[in-house]
Design an enzyme around this catalytic site. Structure first.
Site, mmCIF file in Angstrom:
data_model
loop_
_atom_site.group_PDB
_atom_site.id
_atom_site.type_symbol
_atom_site.label_atom_id
_atom_site.label_comp_id
_atom_site.label_asym_id
_atom_site.label_seq_id
_atom_site.Cartn_x
_atom_site.Cartn_y
_atom_site.Cartn_z
ATOM 1 N N LYS A 31 0.831 -1.201 0.000
ATOM 2 C CA LYS A 31 0.000 0.000 0.000
ATOM 3 C C LYS A 31 0.871 1.258 0.000
ATOM 4 O O LYS A 31 0.627 2.201 -0.761
ATOM 5 C CB LYS A 31 -0.901 -0.017 1.244
ATOM 6 C CG LYS A 31 -1.907 1.102 1.260
ATOM 7 C CD LYS A 31 -2.775 1.051 2.514
ATOM 8 C CE LYS A 31 -3.525 -0.236 2.633
ATOM 9 N NZ LYS A 31 -4.905 -0.099 3.060
ATOM 10 N N ARG A 101 -3.229 2.651 8.901
ATOM 11 C CA ARG A 101 -3.528 1.387 8.209
ATOM 12 C C ARG A 101 -2.282 0.533 8.053
ATOM 13 O O ARG A 101 -1.186 1.039 7.835
ATOM 14 C CB ARG A 101 -4.032 1.645 6.789
ATOM 15 C CG ARG A 101 -5.350 2.342 6.690
ATOM 16 C CD ARG A 101 -5.581 2.716 5.223
ATOM 17 N NE ARG A 101 -6.691 3.627 5.074
ATOM 18 C CZ ARG A 101 -7.927 3.253 4.778
ATOM 19 N NH1 ARG A 101 -8.203 1.989 4.613
ATOM 20 N NH2 ARG A 101 -8.892 4.137 4.661
ATOM 21 N N GLY A 110 -7.901 -8.030 5.005
ATOM 22 C CA GLY A 110 -8.650 -8.159 6.255
ATOM 23 C C GLY A 110 -7.889 -8.801 7.399
ATOM 24 O O GLY A 110 -8.436 -9.005 8.471
ATOM 25 N N MET A 112 -5.039 -7.716 8.960
ATOM 26 C CA MET A 112 -4.429 -6.849 9.965
ATOM 27 C C MET A 112 -5.333 -5.660 10.243
ATOM 28 O O MET A 112 -6.365 -5.496 9.613
ATOM 29 C CB MET A 112 -3.046 -6.428 9.497
ATOM 30 C CG MET A 112 -2.056 -7.567 9.604
ATOM 31 S SD MET A 112 -0.463 -7.116 9.007
ATOM 32 C CE MET A 112 -0.785 -6.836 7.308
ATOM 33 N N ARG A 357 -3.460 -1.075 -6.174
ATOM 34 C CA ARG A 357 -2.559 -2.224 -6.118
ATOM 35 C C ARG A 357 -2.932 -3.153 -7.268
ATOM 36 O O ARG A 357 -4.052 -3.055 -7.794
ATOM 37 C CB ARG A 357 -2.676 -2.964 -4.789
ATOM 38 C CG ARG A 357 -4.068 -3.450 -4.535
ATOM 39 C CD ARG A 357 -4.223 -4.061 -3.154
ATOM 40 N NE ARG A 357 -5.640 -4.270 -2.888
ATOM 41 C CZ ARG A 357 -6.131 -4.598 -1.717
ATOM 42 N NH1 ARG A 357 -5.345 -4.747 -0.684
ATOM 43 N NH2 ARG A 357 -7.408 -4.783 -1.557
ATOM 44 N N HIS A 473 -15.352 -9.742 1.924
ATOM 45 C CA HIS A 473 -14.268 -10.604 2.402
ATOM 46 C C HIS A 473 -14.353 -11.982 1.759
ATOM 47 O O HIS A 473 -13.377 -12.512 1.236
ATOM 48 C CB HIS A 473 -14.359 -10.707 3.928
ATOM 49 C CG HIS A 473 -13.311 -11.591 4.528
ATOM 50 N ND1 HIS A 473 -13.542 -12.920 4.798
ATOM 51 C CD2 HIS A 473 -12.027 -11.348 4.845
ATOM 52 C CE1 HIS A 473 -12.451 -13.446 5.287
ATOM 53 N NE2 HIS A 473 -11.504 -12.519 5.333
ATOM 54 N N SER A 827 16.817 -39.920 -12.015
ATOM 55 C CA SER A 827 15.561 -39.212 -11.771
ATOM 56 C C SER A 827 15.426 -39.076 -10.252
ATOM 57 O O SER A 827 15.423 -40.080 -9.536
ATOM 58 C CB SER A 827 14.391 -39.997 -12.351
ATOM 59 O OG SER A 827 13.194 -39.310 -12.057
ATOM 60 N N CYS A 894 10.974 -36.736 -10.380
ATOM 61 C CA CYS A 894 9.646 -37.330 -10.540
ATOM 62 C C CYS A 894 8.886 -37.411 -9.221
ATOM 63 O O CYS A 894 7.801 -37.966 -9.171
ATOM 64 C CB CYS A 894 9.748 -38.700 -11.196
ATOM 65 S SG CYS A 894 10.673 -39.875 -10.210
ATOM 66 N N TYR A 914 14.599 -32.151 -16.994
ATOM 67 C CA TYR A 914 13.133 -32.132 -17.059
ATOM 68 C C TYR A 914 12.531 -32.316 -15.670
ATOM 69 O O TYR A 914 13.199 -32.758 -14.735
ATOM 70 C CB TYR A 914 12.612 -33.232 -18.011
ATOM 71 C CG TYR A 914 12.826 -34.642 -17.501
ATOM 72 C CD1 TYR A 914 11.896 -35.235 -16.640
ATOM 73 C CD2 TYR A 914 13.952 -35.372 -17.856
ATOM 74 C CE1 TYR A 914 12.094 -36.516 -16.156
ATOM 75 C CE2 TYR A 914 14.156 -36.651 -17.375
ATOM 76 C CZ TYR A 914 13.226 -37.217 -16.526
ATOM 77 O OH TYR A 914 13.417 -38.480 -16.032
HETATM 78 C C1 PEP Z 1 9.718 -40.587 -4.931
HETATM 79 O O1 PEP Z 1 10.097 -41.233 -3.975
HETATM 80 O O2 PEP Z 1 9.873 -39.364 -5.060
HETATM 81 C C2 PEP Z 1 8.987 -41.256 -6.009
HETATM 82 C C3 PEP Z 1 8.630 -40.585 -7.095
HETATM 83 O O3 PEP Z 1 8.629 -42.530 -5.813
HETATM 84 P P1 PEP Z 1 7.391 -42.986 -4.912
HETATM 85 O O4 PEP Z 1 6.615 -41.770 -4.580
HETATM 86 O O5 PEP Z 1 6.631 -43.942 -5.743
HETATM 87 O O6 PEP Z 1 8.079 -43.607 -3.756
#
Ligand code: PEP
Ligand code: MG
Length: 947
Positions: A31, A101, A110, A112, A357, A473, A827, A894, A914
């Site tokens: 603000k 304020r 809302g 604070m 804002r 709100h 991975s 992953c 990736y």
């Molecule tokens: C992990 O451990 O991050 C994974 C992808 O394998 P899982 O969740 O199947 O153990």
């Protein structure tokens, strides 16, 4: 003059701009930074000062007190406001009133505290009456001030004051506040002061300087309030940021019919449409609009017409001021290059800007505004990419009500936050949290929400209120959270205590199913079917821009052809994790899986594995077909075997019948397999080390399926998800003529596949889980490579494949160079890596991790967002050591973190190739990856900056 982080603005002063910090939200709060910004471009801002966020920590550290130096600087600051307004603080002849304020770095609606009309006392109220020529207004302001100050600063229950007001009206037979005259308000002020004296044993403070310093302290204190802490936890806002405080000359929207107050957005915050959008109230003070006490009027004639509203729009009632407001909107959008959320007041025909804002917006609006602004040339394509919060795309992917479904509409309110939700009715936030925690989907129903309800709103699938406008709100918070919300459904009669709702002659109790549609404002009895969203053209445009910018690849975690298809439609460039164990739970094969586990020698296991091979091969063929030409990472069996063990007598009987082994023997074997700590037990590659034939079967299924698909022996139509030849399962008859889905045919053509062959060959990437030593991987790679050689020889055809490993153990990170000798890719399984690094069970952490985040032990849940300091260090080290040993080693992630924007930013910074996320998070990951690339570019200094 800047002293103690006190910055003056308005009335010709632009301290923050002079010091080069006008846009510095870290110091001035959102603000304060925007007030300084507006003052610097000569917009009509009431003069004031901003006390920097740094003072918040200093005040708290100094036992909640101010130094004499600070107080002297504050007096200077008030002097600036006095000069600019020509009024005098505490002077009964011409009193200056100020607002106090909060204003944190990011908006916390809302959460604070605020005090208005500060500077009034028994003497200055008379001065205000004289100066304004309106005694009623002066005494009304004083009673509002006493109540607000008593609540916020003195900690008294505002209910005490509301009750006194109700009694005062009742005694006089008044139905409405507007019937109260000057003398009535004066009398009420007397009662209010008596309440304060009775409750606290001391009089309401008459010294305006005491009022001011205590109010500033109270605003700083409100940063530490429970509700603010909860809000910060939910929104991942650090607790040490602190809030700034803005002290600003009061302007009055409640000085009669030429005065007004309002809130507006420069574009529609629900849809993103380029049209001014707002609400206003004649003769009212700012809080009246947002509090939902009076129903506000529309700003524009078009909006009023569309809503069929009775009361005039501002465009009609105050055309000149409306015109000026429009010019201010345009100036602000051009200056800030973003949609603005504005608060304004009109005092006797003079427009004052109280706040601007960047406006909160729904995900569809964010998308449309970003794409439109880029098309308008206001921002660049890259800025558009950076503007849309990746996580918020989730909202776009949510279902809406099936237009064909029957709707039993019982009420209509405002479409406050889009999306549809069904759930059981609950009437208070605690119940919402409790029942959601127990697995129910709940609709939180309130007359109006307040910041105390925040945890319940977060737990709810949808929010329904009887009162309040689009900026109430409930509406603002729901939009920010991405919860569907219908607000201001005025026909609802809610009895929160009794837990009941009456509407349209019907009654609903806690637990009854309701549906709300936050896009239309409809409230329906029962559950209504939903449909998946159609993504608009803007979505594709923005994703296209994101894809141009990102460096990280985006894959999906999926293990069925259907999920793979969703993933591809959302833009996945491969599968980063196919968890094969899920396939083993299929009802048709669990008996064979159990037979394999309970067999007590290799020969027994091989008999069972032979039953699983064709099933597993069909699984992979379905996935390869769907993912033609793209990499598919398949993880060999990982979970502790006990997860597959039979439990019921009937399960044991089934396995006994299938394997010809007695039930007693099977039970004894099951007991033998019991583990004390299965997550650290016989799982992951340890299964492959002790029972290589399991991994051998899986590798064979992968290679055979890949060759089948490449040779066109598998039907591409996922309705026939099995191999074209030699299916031994009568429920899965072999297909004589493989049918190709049109999409696949087109793909094949596009990729110049030879006629008579099958679909583009997939690229299997075989992944060994839970490796901790180089030798484990070496052994498992040998099993896979030997199997590949055997299958290729049998089939007279080879296909390309990779063998790599998950990195899920701290030891694997440390030994990454040795492991990389036999890994063609890593991975990072950050679910297990987080569990094993922190020594925190991922299955049990829920019991205490919330408190760990509350107490600042972890800034966010480390299973949601990578613990960069700890786990991150291991990932970085493994990446370096792995690539040091093997040039170009492919690196991915992953774990669940692969779909979390903050974690994706980390993945970019350590140079992974990736990320892999669940299919519905693929768009989020694409956008987050683009944003991470832009952030990395800015960090390295070759960012193109603002255009
Ligand atoms: C992990 O451990 O991050 C994974 C992808 O394998 P899982 O969740 O199947 O153990
Ligand atoms: Mg794992």
């Amino acid at each position: 003059m800047i002293k103690h982080s006190i910055y003056r603005f308005g009335g010709g002063a632009t301290d923050a701009a002079d010091a080069g910090v006008a846009g510095d939200k870290t110091l001035l709060g959102g603000k304060g930074a925007n007030l300084a910004g507006m003052a610097a471009i000569d917009l009509p801002v009431p003069p004031g000062i901003t006390i920097g966020t740094d003072m918040c920590a200093i005040y708290i550290a100094a036992d909640r007190s101010f130094t004499d130096d600070f107080l002297a600087a504050l007096t200077d600051g008030i002097g600036h406001i006095e000069t600019a307004t020509g009024k005098s603080f505490g002077d009964p002849s011409n009193p200056l009133l100020v607002s106090v304020r909060s204003g944190a770095r990011v908006s916390m609606p809302g959460m604070m505290d605020t005090v208005l009309n500060l500077g009034l006392n028994d003497a200055t109220v008379e001065g205000l009456a004289a100066a304004s020529g309106d005694a009623r207004f002066a005494w009304d302001s004083y009673r509002r001030f006493v109540q607000m100050y008593a609540d916020v600063v003195l900690g008294l229950d505002h209910g005490l004051f509301e009750e006194a007001l109700e009694i005062a009206k009742e005694d006089r037979g008044f139905a409405d506040d507007t019937q109260m005259g000057a003398d009535h308000w004066r009398a009420l002020v007397g009662e209010y002061k008596a309440i304060v004296a009775a409750e606290l044993g001391r009089d309401f403070p008459q010294d305006v300087n005491e009022q001011l310093t205590r109010a500033i302290g109270a605003v700083f204190d409100s940063w530490q309030s429970e509700r603010a802490r909860v809000y910060r936890r939910i929104n991942a806002i650090p607790h040490d940021w602190g809030t700034a405080v803005n002290v600003q000359a009061m302007v009055f929207g409640n000085m009669g019919d030429t005065s007004a107050t309002g809130v507006a957005f420069t574009r529609n915050p629900s849809t993103g449409e380029k049209a001014w959008y707002g609400e206003w109230l004649v003769n009212a003070q700012g809080e009246d609009v947002v509090a939902g006490i009076r129903t506000p009027q529309y700003l524009t004639l078009a909006a009023r017409d569309e809503a069929g509203a009775r009361l005039p729009s501002m465009e009609e009632a105050m055309p000149e001021v409306f015109g000026e407001l429009g010019r201010v909107f345009d100036t602000l959008e051009t200056h800030y290059r973003d949609m603005q959320d504005i608060e304004f007041t009109v005092e006797r025909g003079q427009l004052w800007m109280l706040q601007t804002r960047a406006g909160k917006r729904t995900a569809p609006a964010a998308l449309k505004i970003a794409v439109d602004m880029a098309h308008e040339g206001l921002i660049s394509e890259e800025e558009a990419v950076a503007r849309v919060e990746a996580q918020a795309l989730d909202q776009l992917l949510h279902p809406s009500l099936d237009p064909a479904a029957v709707r039993d509409v019982v009420a209509r309110g405002l479409p406050a936050s889009p999306g549809a939700a069904s759930g059981i009715a609950v009437f208070d936030a605690d119940t919402a949290e409790r029942r959601a925690g127990a697995g129910d989907r709940v609709i939180l129903i309130r007359t109006e929400t307040s910041p105390e309800d925040i945890h319940g709103m977060h737990a709810a699938a949808g929010i329904l209120t009887a009162r309040g406008g689009m900026t109430s709100h409930a509406a603002v918070v729901a939009r920010g959270m991405g919860r569907p919300c219908v607000s201001g459904a005025g026909t609802l009669s809610i009895d929160a205590k009794a837990g009941s709702l009456k509407v349209a002659g019907r009654a609903f109790a806690e637990g009854d199913m309701l549906t709300i549609d936050g896009s239309t404002g409809e409230v329906m009895a029962g559950e209504v079917a939903t449909v998946q969203p159609e993504l608009s053209g803007d979505f594709g445009v923005l994703m296209g821009w994101a894809d141009k910018v990102r460096r990280l690849g985006v894959r999906a975690n999926a293990e069925t052809p259907a999920d793979c298809r969703v993933a591809r439609e959302f833009g996945a460039e491969g599968i980063g994790l196919c968890r094969t164990e899920h396939m083993f739970f299929d009802a048709a094969r669990i008996a064979a899986v159990r037979e394999m586990i309970l067999a007590d020698d290799e020969a027994g296991r091989r008999v069972a594995l032979a039953k699983l091979l064709p099933e597993q091969r069909a699984d992979f063929a379905g996935i390869f077909t769907e993912m033609a030409g793209l990499p598919v990472t398949i993880r060999l069996l990982d979970p502790p075997l006990h997860e597959f063990l039979p439990h019921a007598d009937k399960d044991f009987d089934e396995v006994a019948a299938a394997s010809g082994v007695s039930v007693e023997k099977l039970r004894a074997r099951a007991a033998e397999l019991h583990e004390f700590n299965p997550m650290l037990g016989h799982r992951g590659c340890r299964l492959g080390v002790t029972y290589p034939e399991i991994y051998e079967m899986q590798a064979r299924a992968i290679f055979e399926a890949a060759i089948d698909v490449a040779e066109g022996k598998f039907a591409a139509d996922s309705s026939a998800r099995h191999v074209a030849s030699e299916s031994p399962n009568p429920s899965h008859p072999a297909q004589a003529e493989p049918v190709e889905a049109p999409a696949r045919a087109a793909l094949r053509q596009a990729q110049g596949e030879r006629g008579g062959e099958g679909i583009v060959a997939p690229i299997p990437e075989i992944m060994i889980p839970l490796v901790g030593t180089a030798r484990e991987l070496e052994l498992m790679k040998t099993v896979v490579d030997d199997t590949a050689r055997a299958v290729f020889a049998e089939r007279g055809r080879e296909i390309a494949y990779l063998v790599g490993t998950m990195i899920e153990l701290p030891r694997a990170c440390l030994m990454a160079d040795e492991i990389a000798a036999s890994a063609q890719f890593f991975s990072f399984g950050t679910n297990d890596l987080t569990q094993t690094t922190l020594g925190v069970s991922r299955d049990d952490a829920g019991r205490f991790l919330g408190q760990y985040v509350d107490k600042g032990i972890y800034a966010t849940d480390p299973f949601v967002s990578i613990d960069v300091a700890g786990v991150g260090q291991l990932i970085e080290l493994a990446a370096q050591r792995g690539r040091g040993a093997r040039d170009g080693l492919k690196l991915g992630i992953c774990g669940e973190h692969g779909g979390d924007p903050a974690s994706i930013d980390f993945c970019e910074s350590v140079g992974l190739d990736y990320v892999s996320a669940s299919p519905y998070r693929v768009p989020i990951a694409r956008l987050a990856a683009a944003q991470a690339a832009l952030a990395a570019r800015n960090r390295s200094g070759d960012g193109k900056g603002d255009k």
